[in-house]
Scaffold this motif. Structure first.
Motif, short mmCIF file in Angstrom:
data_model
loop_
_atom_site.label_atom_id
_atom_site.label_comp_id
_atom_site.label_asym_id
_atom_site.label_seq_id
_atom_site.Cartn_x
_atom_site.Cartn_y
_atom_site.Cartn_z
N HIS A 235 -7.35 2.67 -7.35
CA HIS A 235 -6.25 2.90 -6.42
C HIS A 235 -5.26 1.75 -6.60
CE1 HIS A 235 -8.96 5.54 -3.63
NE2 HIS A 235 -8.86 6.01 -4.85
N ASN A 236 -4.28 1.98 -7.48
CA ASN A 236 -3.41 0.87 -7.89
C ASN A 236 -2.58 0.28 -6.75
OD1 ASN A 236 -4.14 0.99 -10.70
ND2 ASN A 236 -2.96 2.88 -10.82
N HIS A 237 -2.19 1.11 -5.79
CA HIS A 237 -1.45 0.58 -4.64
C HIS A 237 -2.35 -0.35 -3.82
CE1 HIS A 237 -3.69 4.08 -3.48
NE2 HIS A 237 -3.35 3.99 -2.21
N THR A 238 -3.62 -0.01 -3.76
CA THR A 238 -4.57 -0.89 -3.06
C THR A 238 -4.76 -2.19 -3.85
OG1 THR A 238 -5.71 1.02 -2.14
CG2 THR A 238 -6.92 -1.05 -2.18
N TYR B 37 -13.63 1.21 -4.40
CA TYR B 37 -12.82 1.87 -3.38
C TYR B 37 -13.03 1.29 -1.99
CZ TYR B 37 -12.20 5.46 -7.00
OH TYR B 37 -11.93 6.14 -8.15
N THR C 65 0.83 -1.22 0.00
CA THR C 65 0.00 0.00 0.00
C THR C 65 0.86 1.26 0.00
OG1 THR C 65 -0.15 0.16 2.40
CG2 THR C 65 -1.86 -1.12 1.30
N GLN D 24 0.80 4.08 -6.33
CA GLN D 24 -0.25 5.06 -6.06
C GLN D 24 -0.07 6.34 -6.88
OE1 GLN D 24 -1.12 7.84 -3.61
NE2 GLN D 24 0.85 8.69 -4.25
N ASN D 25 1.04 6.52 -7.54
CA ASN D 25 1.28 7.72 -8.36
C ASN D 25 0.59 7.66 -9.73
OD1 ASN D 25 2.94 8.63 -6.33
ND2 ASN D 25 4.84 8.04 -7.34
N TYR E 184 -2.30 6.97 -12.73
CA TYR E 184 -3.72 7.02 -13.11
C TYR E 184 -4.03 5.94 -14.13
CZ TYR E 184 -7.12 10.10 -11.19
OH TYR E 184 -8.08 10.62 -10.37
#
Ligand code: PLP
Length: 423
Positions: free
Chosen positions: A265-268, A98, A49, A54-55, A57
């Motif tokens: 939310h790619n980190h998620t 989400y 996470t 997370q950077n 899109y």
């Protein structure tokens, strides 16, 4: 201080915030966390996470995005999707919602029109806000009809569910809940949904980890859509998934994006993939079964101490205690237990004569303590602490709560929590 060791950049840049994180780490280490929707994620899930994923899109889905530069992200999301399909045995998985509430809203968007009737379990009976309860958007934009439990057994009243379904002809039927201590009979719901031609959504937010680990029956093949959070018993990051048969894949995907959300939310997503890999390991089966064994042992020990449990016990990870006979309101007990280092939430019990903000019960669960390695041999002690805490609450005995807090911290020090820095 431990936080400067674990979060060096954060401590340097924002000592005030770093101190709060450190304090939370200490709190989660020292206390007995019994809120059944909470857990401790692994260090690997936590790391995922906190990555540069997370950077990025990534509106759209793997292979059909609206932004370039998806060489890695597409693979991350595909891993999460494939692992979800394997763990739950489903034909389709969307890992972008989400959280649990937006995932459920996406199900409405996919299968109903505003004003349509939906059938769900009433919130005070153990259902979730998003199953059509009045204060939720799902209960104002849609016509929520609610079923409950039988007064005698506190089990879901399937005669009521069937009668309501036949009379109201809902577009969607929701099953699953937040305070249901017994096995959900997905087959019975599936039969009713088919009879009235409704879409059955199994909301397994609480029990996803138990299902993944084989400690609760699967909603496959009875449910048309499966909605779940990823952060409860599944022990992943805060997030959610919608799973379905292949025939509903398009509707589900369209509802999540572009229907309801923008970029995932790619980190998620990455952390969900990690959690699903963990959930596919043999040790997760042991974990899921240990969660249930602990809950049953804790229920037994509480019954032996004269506590009234909704439905008389548990089949899963949670126990709902009705404190009416103890003459302590749920909120008073919950706040006293918090001061004793035992973290629970106050909760309505079915047919609660008290108000939702000041109800008769407390809700406890074993996912977190099981993640720390406590076994059934420790459950009598946990029940003893709860009992002493409730008695202290009744008498206003703050000293007794302080004594319990010390005992709890001492025991928990022997069970290091996943993901927390070791001091
Ligand atoms: C927790 C939960 C949700 C909502 O999840 P959030 O992530 O809090 O929005 C939905 N349904 C059920 C049954 C839940 O237990």
């Amino acid at each position: 201080m431990s936080q400067s060791l674990s979060h060096p950049a954060l401590s340097a840049a924002d000592p005030e915030l770093a101190a709060l994180v450190g304090a939370e780490e200490q709190l989660q280490a020292d206390t007995l966390r019994l809120i059944p929707s909470e857990n401790y994620v692994s260090a690997a899930v936590l790391e995922a996470t906190g990555t540069v994923l997370q950077n990025k899109y990534s509106e759209g889905y793997a292979g059909r995005r609206y932004y370039e530069g998806q060489q890695n992200i597409d693979q991350v999301e595909t891993l999460a999707v494939e692992r979800a399909k394997a763990v739950f045995g489903v034909e389709h998985a969307n890992v972008q919602p989400y959280s649990g509430s937006p995932a459920n809203l996406a199900a409405y968007l996919a299968f109903a029109e505003p004003g349509d009737t939906v059938l769900g379990m009433a919130l005070p009976m153990g259902g979730h806000l998003t199953h059509g309860w009045g204060v939720s958007a799902t209960g104002t934009w849609f016509r929520g009809v609610q079923y409950g439990v039988r007064p005698d057994s506190a089990l879901i009243d399937f005669d009521e569910v069937r009668d309501l379904a036949r009379k109201e002809r809902p577009k969607i039927i929701f099953c699953g809940g937040t305070a249901v201590p017994r096995t959900i009979d997905f087959a019975a719901f599936g039969e009713i949904a088919r009879e009235v031609d409704a879409v059955l959504v199994a909301d397994i937010a609480h029990i996803a980890g138990l299902i993944a680990g084989g400690a609760h029956p699967s909603p496959v093949p009875h449910a048309d859509v499966i909605s779940t959070t990823t952060h409860k018993t599944l022990r992943g990051p805060r997030g959610a998934m919608l799973m379905s048969r292949a025939s509903h894949a398009k509707a589900v995907d369209k509802a999540v994006f572009p229907g309801l959300q923008g970029g995932p939310h790619n980190h998620t997503t990455a952390a969900i993939a990690v959690a699903l890999r963990e959930a596919a390991a043999p040790s997760f089966r042991d974990y899921a079964h240990a969660v249930v064994a602990n809950a049953k042992a804790l229920a037994e020990a509480l019954l032996a101490r004269g506590y009234d449990l909704v439905s008389g016990g548990t089949d899963n990870h949670l126990v709902l205690i009705d404190l009416t006979s103890k003459e302590v309101p749920g909120k008073v007990a919950a706040k006293a237990l918090d001061r004793a280092g035992i973290v629970v939430n106050y909760n309505t019990v079915p047919f609660d004569p008290r108000k939702p903000f000041d109800p008769s019960g407390i809700r406890i669960g074993t996912p977190s303590l099981t993640s720390r390695g406590l076994g059934t041999d420790r459950m009598p002690l946990v029940a003893e602490w709860i009992d002493r805490g409730v008695q202290a609450a009744a008498k206003g005995d703050e000293d007794a709560l302080t004594v319990i807090r010390g005992e709890v911290a001492e025991l928990m020090a022997a069970y290091p929590a996943p993901g927390l820095p070791t001091a």
